[in-house]
Design a protein around this motif. Structure first.
Motif, mmCIF file in Angstrom:
data_model
loop_
_atom_site.group_PDB
_atom_site.id
_atom_site.type_symbol
_atom_site.label_atom_id
_atom_site.label_comp_id
_atom_site.label_asym_id
_atom_site.label_seq_id
_atom_site.Cartn_x
_atom_site.Cartn_y
_atom_site.Cartn_z
ATOM 1 N N ARG A 294 0.836 -1.200 0.000
ATOM 2 C CA ARG A 294 0.000 0.000 0.000
ATOM 3 C C ARG A 294 0.870 1.248 0.000
ATOM 4 O O ARG A 294 2.011 1.238 0.467
ATOM 5 C CB ARG A 294 -0.952 0.011 1.187
ATOM 6 N N LEU A 295 0.297 2.310 -0.559
ATOM 7 C CA LEU A 295 0.989 3.591 -0.656
ATOM 8 C C LEU A 295 -0.038 4.707 -0.577
ATOM 9 O O LEU A 295 -1.014 4.720 -1.338
ATOM 10 C CB LEU A 295 1.752 3.689 -1.991
ATOM 11 N N ASP B 282 -3.343 3.553 -2.561
ATOM 12 C CA ASP B 282 -3.326 2.447 -3.505
ATOM 13 C C ASP B 282 -2.934 1.197 -2.733
ATOM 14 O O ASP B 282 -1.952 1.206 -1.986
ATOM 15 C CB ASP B 282 -2.295 2.674 -4.615
ATOM 16 N N VAL B 283 -3.688 0.142 -2.918
ATOM 17 C CA VAL B 283 -3.378 -1.163 -2.338
ATOM 18 C C VAL B 283 -3.292 -2.140 -3.500
ATOM 19 O O VAL B 283 -4.236 -2.241 -4.294
ATOM 20 C CB VAL B 283 -4.462 -1.609 -1.333
ATOM 21 N N VAL C 167 -8.158 1.248 -5.181
ATOM 22 C CA VAL C 167 -7.919 2.675 -4.988
ATOM 23 C C VAL C 167 -8.930 3.190 -3.965
ATOM 24 O O VAL C 167 -10.137 3.145 -4.201
ATOM 25 C CB VAL C 167 -8.058 3.460 -6.311
ATOM 26 N N PHE C 168 -8.421 3.658 -2.835
ATOM 27 C CA PHE C 168 -9.249 4.244 -1.793
ATOM 28 C C PHE C 168 -9.038 5.752 -1.817
ATOM 29 O O PHE C 168 -7.907 6.219 -1.684
ATOM 30 C CB PHE C 168 -8.840 3.720 -0.410
ATOM 31 N N LEU C 169 -10.106 6.514 -2.011
ATOM 32 C CA LEU C 169 -10.025 7.967 -1.966
ATOM 33 C C LEU C 169 -10.454 8.433 -0.573
ATOM 34 O O LEU C 169 -11.445 7.962 -0.040
ATOM 35 C CB LEU C 169 -10.915 8.602 -3.028
ATOM 36 N N ASP C 170 -9.667 9.367 -0.020
ATOM 37 C CA ASP C 170 -10.000 9.916 1.288
ATOM 38 C C ASP C 170 -11.148 10.898 1.148
ATOM 39 O O ASP C 170 -11.308 11.561 0.104
ATOM 40 C CB ASP C 170 -8.788 10.630 1.888
ATOM 41 N N GLN C 171 -11.938 11.008 2.202
ATOM 42 C CA GLN C 171 -13.028 11.972 2.225
ATOM 43 C C GLN C 171 -12.438 13.365 2.438
ATOM 44 O O GLN C 171 -11.577 13.550 3.292
ATOM 45 C CB GLN C 171 -14.010 11.657 3.338
#
Length: 127
Positions: free
Chosen positions: A88-89, A106-107, A120-124
């Protein structure tokens, strides 16, 4: 003495190169060459718009994302981490030299030294 590359080194390399050479790349030919080198033959991308399967679809998606903000750069906001076959990064994206407009993680899941899956995880905003 240089230490040999480890699986963790390869995962770190994949995370950084994918961020810059796939999602940060504006040139379609260079982006596609990076996808062909870094991703497995049948990869899957899990992103907020949905599931994107295959190199062609990932290439199209990355190009569309890039076109929405061609002057943005992706900047890692910490060191990559690797665990077994995953990594992850954290990163931010925005105009060069400015605070990021958005951030995320990114994982990746790695098979045979290539990216098999990217989440892909986007932060709120504001969190």
């Amino acid at each position: 003495m240089t230490q040999p590359n480890t699986p963790a080194d390869r995962i770190h390399e994949l995370l950084h190169r994918n961020l810059q050479e796939v999602f940060g790349e504006g040139d379609a030919k260079r982006r596609r060459a990076a996808i062909d080198e870094l991703w497995t033959g049948n990869p899957v991308l899990y992103a907020p718009p949905g599931i994107i399967a295959g190199r062609d679809a990932i290439d199209k998606f990355a190009g569309e994302v890039r076109a929405t903000h061609p002057h943005f750069v992706y900047t890692p906001t910490g060191e990559p981490q690797a665990l077994h076959n995953a990594g992850r990064l954290a990163w931010g994206s925005g105009p060069r030299g400015e605070a990021p407009d958005y951030t995320g993680w990114d994982v990746i899941i790695v098979e045979d030294g290539r990216i098999a899956a990217l989440y892909v995880f986007l932060d709120q905003p504001g969190k």
